[in-house]
Design an enzyme around this catalytic site. Sequence first.
Site, PDB file in Angstrom:
ATOM      1  N   ASP A 123       0.679  -1.363   0.368  1.00  0.00           N
ATOM      2  CA  ASP A 123      -0.205  -0.229   0.366  1.00  0.00           C
ATOM      3  C   ASP A 123       0.754   0.713   0.082  1.00  0.00           C
ATOM      4  OD1 ASP A 123      -2.450   2.143   0.153  1.00  0.00           O
ATOM      5  OD2 ASP A 123      -1.812   1.973   2.274  1.00  0.00           O
ATOM      6  N   ASP A 125       0.266   5.149   0.838  1.00  0.00           N
ATOM      7  CA  ASP A 125      -0.419   6.042   2.744  1.00  0.00           C
ATOM      8  C   ASP A 125      -0.568   5.553   3.349  1.00  0.00           C
ATOM      9  OD1 ASP A 125      -0.694   8.754   0.752  1.00  0.00           O
ATOM     10  OD2 ASP A 125      -2.181   7.907  -0.038  1.00  0.00           O
TER      11      ASP A 125
END
Length: 292
Positions: A123, A125
Amino acid sequence: MLSDKQKPIRRQHRFHHKRRRFPVKKIKSITVIASIKKSIVKCRHHLTKFLSELARIVTPSCHLKGFEILGQEEKTQFEPNNVNIGPRLQLEFETSFVPPVLVSHRNLLPPLGSDKKGTIVLDLDETLVHSSLDPPPSRYDFSVSRIMDGVTINFYVLKRPGVDEFLEMISKKYEVVVFTAGHEAYASKVLDTIDPKGFILHRFYRDSCKHVRGKFVKDLSEMGRNLRKIVIVDDNPKSFALQPENGIPIKPFFGDELWDRELMKLAGFFERCDVFQDMRDAVKQYLEGAKD
């Protein structure tokens, strides 16, 4: 025949029932007011649309439930057929079965040179970086901007401690992929900055997510990789809800942890787990050790 006395009275009666007309100035005033109200409503609509789009540019953070709530028509229940197979195969069957109405894209990666090489999906953020909007925070590594509806939006990005070393270390043994629910216009600029050497081989953005029960979900079964050889790292476990055995939830990074060591711990884990025939067994062992 009416008498002479009644005629004036009748004419006076008709006079009092004549239609009254508004003065021209008053009609113009009403028209101007209606036009102003219409403009205000239109401006409010555009402002609401702008703010809604702004709120969706980066990946929704996990403390806000991690996902956008879609309309009621998006919420679709589905169940696979009842098949008498082993627990792990049953789980794979259940999590990989998705009706066509829920499939938006097929994110097939190009073939790997070796079937033994694993894939790590990361991922962006709150996992690799933390981004914030104006005003500029007291500490950030770089900034990127995006023009939206003629307005320049600035994002101030702070890299998670150890992200450079982490990407370099895992890229020596694994295929590294970033899968974010953020928009490409924002996320691609961030990735270009944090990965100038190209350790990240493939990128997927919000348009590659799947809408399942009103949430953005990253479906690993559509990436063209054996589920025994793929692991996803995300700060929000709901994003890998279709393949929970393949996921490692990482502590979210909000920029205030100066001595964060989560990525370095993961680097050590990935250095050792390639000896497992099934990386899901390695993930299970890692999570059990984290609890202890």
